[in-house]
Design a protein around this motif. Structure first.
Motif, PDB file in Angstrom:
ATOM      1  N   GLY A 174      33.109  26.821  21.386  1.00  0.00           N
ATOM      2  CA  GLY A 174      32.518  26.742  22.973  1.00  0.00           C
ATOM      3  C   GLY A 174      33.183  27.587  23.472  1.00  0.00           C
ATOM      4  N   ALA A 175      34.012  28.348  23.231  1.00  0.00           N
ATOM      5  CA  ALA A 175      34.720  29.364  24.031  1.00  0.00           C
ATOM      6  C   ALA A 175      33.844  30.434  23.705  1.00  0.00           C
ATOM      7  N   LEU A 176      32.970  30.717  22.473  1.00  0.00           N
ATOM      8  CA  LEU A 176      31.863  31.252  22.658  1.00  0.00           C
ATOM      9  C   LEU A 176      30.860  31.698  23.015  1.00  0.00           C
ATOM     10  N   PHE A 177      30.190  30.711  23.028  1.00  0.00           N
ATOM     11  CA  PHE A 177      29.735  29.853  24.271  1.00  0.00           C
ATOM     12  C   PHE A 177      29.400  30.867  25.751  1.00  0.00           C
ATOM     13  N   ALA A 178      31.103  29.709  25.943  1.00  0.00           N
ATOM     14  CA  ALA A 178      31.525  29.847  27.182  1.00  0.00           C
ATOM     15  C   ALA A 178      31.026  32.132  27.510  1.00  0.00           C
ATOM     16  N   TRP A 179      31.704  32.754  26.612  1.00  0.00           N
ATOM     17  CA  TRP A 179      31.699  33.977  26.697  1.00  0.00           C
ATOM     18  C   TRP A 179      30.312  34.223  26.688  1.00  0.00           C
ATOM     19  N   ARG A 180      29.307  33.837  25.960  1.00  0.00           N
ATOM     20  CA  ARG A 180      28.453  34.431  26.324  1.00  0.00           C
ATOM     21  C   ARG A 180      27.448  34.026  27.584  1.00  0.00           C
ATOM     22  N   ILE A 181      27.212  33.002  27.719  1.00  0.00           N
ATOM     23  CA  ILE A 181      26.564  32.151  28.799  1.00  0.00           C
ATOM     24  C   ILE A 181      27.154  32.398  30.345  1.00  0.00           C
ATOM     25  N   MET A 182      27.974  32.197  30.259  1.00  0.00           N
ATOM     26  CA  MET A 182      29.177  31.956  31.539  1.00  0.00           C
ATOM     27  C   MET A 182      28.450  33.505  32.516  1.00  0.00           C
ATOM     28  N   THR A 183      28.796  33.144  33.702  1.00  0.00           N
ATOM     29  CA  THR A 183      28.685  34.053  34.685  1.00  0.00           C
ATOM     30  C   THR A 183      30.308  34.994  35.356  1.00  0.00           C
ATOM     31  N   ALA A 184      30.814  36.054  34.801  1.00  0.00           N
ATOM     32  CA  ALA A 184      31.912  36.246  34.999  1.00  0.00           C
ATOM     33  C   ALA A 184      31.971  36.062  36.507  1.00  0.00           C
ATOM     34  N   SER A 185      32.588  35.234  37.282  1.00  0.00           N
ATOM     35  CA  SER A 185      33.218  35.110  39.101  1.00  0.00           C
ATOM     36  C   SER A 185      33.904  36.520  39.718  1.00  0.00           C
ATOM     37  N   ARG A 186      33.589  36.836  40.740  1.00  0.00           N
ATOM     38  CA  ARG A 186      34.996  37.930  40.898  1.00  0.00           C
ATOM     39  C   ARG A 186      36.102  37.551  41.384  1.00  0.00           C
ATOM     40  N   PRO A 187      37.538  38.031  40.964  1.00  0.00           N
ATOM     41  CA  PRO A 187      38.192  37.808  40.913  1.00  0.00           C
ATOM     42  C   PRO A 187      38.221  37.642  42.596  1.00  0.00           C
ATOM     43  N   GLY A 188      39.961  36.771  43.444  1.00  0.00           N
ATOM     44  CA  GLY A 188      39.970  36.040  44.581  1.00  0.00           C
ATOM     45  C   GLY A 188      40.893  37.721  45.276  1.00  0.00           C
ATOM     46  N   GLY A 189      41.460  38.235  43.991  1.00  0.00           N
ATOM     47  CA  GLY A 189      42.353  39.280  44.859  1.00  0.00           C
ATOM     48  C   GLY A 189      43.954  39.134  43.914  1.00  0.00           C
ATOM     49  N   HIS A 190      43.949  40.571  43.066  1.00  0.00           N
ATOM     50  CA  HIS A 190      45.101  40.985  42.889  1.00  0.00           C
ATOM     51  C   HIS A 190      46.928  39.313  43.750  1.00  0.00           C
ATOM     52  N   ARG A 191      47.300  38.723  44.140  1.00  0.00           N
ATOM     53  CA  ARG A 191      49.088  38.186  45.216  1.00  0.00           C
ATOM     54  C   ARG A 191      49.428  37.992  44.075  1.00  0.00           C
ATOM     55  N   SER A 192      50.169  38.623  44.886  1.00  0.00           N
ATOM     56  CA  SER A 192      52.269  38.809  43.836  1.00  0.00           C
ATOM     57  C   SER A 192      51.773  37.186  42.794  1.00  0.00           C
ATOM     58  N   LEU A 193      52.584  36.859  42.173  1.00  0.00           N
ATOM     59  CA  LEU A 193      52.628  35.812  41.413  1.00  0.00           C
ATOM     60  C   LEU A 193      53.942  35.451  41.872  1.00  0.00           C
ATOM     61  N   ASP A 194      54.199  34.066  42.754  1.00  0.00           N
ATOM     62  CA  ASP A 194      55.414  33.227  43.422  1.00  0.00           C
ATOM     63  C   ASP A 194      56.317  32.716  41.951  1.00  0.00           C
ATOM     64  N   VAL A 195      57.098  33.982  40.632  1.00  0.00           N
ATOM     65  CA  VAL A 195      57.684  33.572  39.310  1.00  0.00           C
ATOM     66  C   VAL A 195      58.711  32.901  39.957  1.00  0.00           C
ATOM     67  N   ILE A 196      59.471  32.547  41.409  1.00  0.00           N
ATOM     68  CA  ILE A 196      60.690  31.712  41.280  1.00  0.00           C
ATOM     69  C   ILE A 196      59.945  30.419  41.422  1.00  0.00           C
ATOM     70  N   GLY A 197      58.992  30.657  42.211  1.00  0.00           N
ATOM     71  CA  GLY A 197      58.496  29.528  42.841  1.00  0.00           C
ATOM     72  C   GLY A 197      57.808  28.299  41.686  1.00  0.00           C
ATOM     73  N   LEU A 198      56.865  29.123  40.620  1.00  0.00           N
ATOM     74  CA  LEU A 198      56.246  28.885  39.241  1.00  0.00           C
ATOM     75  C   LEU A 198      57.279  27.961  38.538  1.00  0.00           C
TER      76      LEU A 198
END
Length: 472
Positions: A174-198
């Motif tokens: 399944g991972a191999l098929f996903a790598w070959r078939i799925m289209t890469a989506s555009r990242p939504g922007g690198h916002r900082s991870l709320d480590v404390i909240g997580l």
């Protein structure tokens, strides 16, 4: 993505989701063998609980991960982690090691459902999302139905370790098929991870899940239960306040201000509670109380799974055309009828009657179960989909933990004397299960009322047009 490729990608995501959900139910029939192999008489419940807790932890961060790295990368990574965790579980030399590897497995599996939901809403247009969600929903709903059959067959033929090992080749392909078939989506922007909240959210949701899961064995007023629930509820309250105050929250709880989204999530959660209750208590009644072999229990459940899977795409297409009011109304009526029939069981009830009642409920779930989730996500703007998918998964998991604990409490309140394996099956032994199913029928009546406030065809067409205009 080309027409053919996106449907192939959907089936890849469906298989991945099927593995994750199947694992949560199939392993329950392996617990007795695991306990016997490791020579332990305590702690076996953590094989199940640790997995569920880990699922919730990663769901909290699913929106941030998808926005930061793209949904294709997130899907491949999570399926890979789940597959590696499965292989390690199959080789675990002791119970503590198995529990640790189950945590790893759950950390991978937790991302699959919200990431797949968001990917479907990005890949498919507004007029075909219901059909796509209906097909994908087969994995969410059929897997719990066939889990006991698959788990029982594997345990009885090749042993409990293969319940985990079977995931490895399927997940790898399944991972191999996903790598070959799925289209890469555009990242939504690198916002900082709320480590404390997580961190706080992870601890509090874990404490809440553990406290609710273990309350019956620890005692509701015992110090561990009270402390776990206090930490859980206090932490969740603090987390919600923190998320409302942040400009870029880890989980956008403000989405619940959207009435349609909130109604869809609540309806979906209520239906899921009853389905999880059915999946838990029917095998217990048939196997533990009536003494029916595990594989026979699986065959009793199978027609319901087939009916559910057959009608799930139909329910999705109905939602695309008519909104969710109609499908949820019909589905709630059928599910309520199924639970009402199950609440009338006796010691002499034939298995065909139980299978019939389950099948009626399964068809109802196929028609109405995915529909509120579709309209909830349709109500969100395109840039809110990642956050909405993660929030929906977390809310549903908390609701299931609370709801199933409530059903266990109902069963315990009705139980007159503890039933021991081998005792004659009496009406008193069946009544606790009947009370659980009567409660589920009542919940379906509540869903039937809520359904009248869900959107109909006019809203659905207007929202599909709006989402079509804004989709890149």
């Amino acid at each position: 993505m080309k027409l053919e490729a996106k449907w192939v990608a959907l089936w890849v995501m469906t298989v991945g989701t099927f593995l994750v959900v199947l694992d949560s139910t199939a392993v329950t029939l392996a617990l007795a063998d695991i306990e016997r192999d490791f020579g332990t008489d305590s702690g076996i419940e953590w094989v199940f609980t640790a997995y569920i807790v880990a699922l919730g932890v990663t769901q909290l961060a699913s929106g941030w991960i998808s926005d930061s790295f793209g949904r294709k990368n997130a899907f491949i990574a999570t399926l890979t982690v789940f597959t590696v965790g499965s292989g390690l579980c199959a080789m675990a030399p002791s119970l503590p090691v198995l529990v640790a590897f189950r945590v790893l497995q759950g950390l991978g599996g937790g991302l699959l459902i919200p990431v797949t939901t968001a990917t479907i809403f990005e890949t498919f247009g507004p007029y075909e999302r219901g059909k796509a969600m209906g097909l994908w929903g087969i994995a969410l709903t059929v897997a719990p139905a066939v889990g006991p059959l698959v788990g029982g067959a594997i345990v009885e033929t090749v042993g409990w370790r293969w319940v985990f090992a079977v995931n490895v080749p399927i997940g790898g392909v399944g991972a191999l098929f996903a790598w070959r078939i799925m289209t890469a989506s555009r990242p939504g922007g690198h916002r900082s991870l709320d480590v404390i909240g997580l961190a706080v959210a992870s601890v509090s949701t874990s404490a809440l899940t553990i406290g609710l899961s273990e309350a019956e064995s620890w005692g509701w007023l015992s110090l561990p239960t009270v402390a776990s629930l206090a930490i859980g509820l206090g932490g969740v309250a603090w987390f919600v306040i923190r998320m409302l105050r942040r400009s870029h929250p880890l989980v956008n709880v403000a989405l619940f201000a959207n009435r349609t989204y909130a109604l869809g999530v609540v309806t979906s959660a209520l239906i899921m509670v009853t389905q999880m209750g059915r999946g838990l208590f029917i095998p217990l009644e048939l196997s533990s109380t009536r003494g029916i072999a595990d594989i026979t229990v699986g065959f009793v459940l199978l027609p319901a799974g087939i009916g559910l899977g057959a009608f799930m795409p139909f329910g999705g297409r109905l939602t695309d055309r008519f909104g969710s009011r109609g499908p949820v109304t019909v589905g709630a009526l059928l599910m309520g009828l199924g639970f009402a029939l199950l609440s009338r069981l006796g010691p002499e009830t034939d298995l065909w009657f139980i299978a019939l009642a389950l099948t009626i409920g399964g068809i109802g779930a196929g028609i109405g179960m995915m529909s509120p989730n579709i309209v909830a996500m349709t109500a969100l703007r395109f840039d809110e989909v990642n956050q909405g998918a993660g929030l929906t998964s977390v809310a549903r998991q908390i609701a299931v933990a609370v709801g199933v604990t409530g059903l266990v409490a109902v069963s315990a309140a009705v139980e007159d004397t503890p039933f021991e394996s081998g005792d004659p099956v009496t009406q008193a032994a069946i009544d606790p299960f009947n009370a659980v199913f009567a409660t589920c029928a009542f919940v379906m009546a509540l869903v039937l009322v809520i359904a009248q406030w869900l959107p109909g065809p006019k809203w659905m067409r207007a929202m599909q047009d709006a989402r079509s205009a804004e989709q890149p």
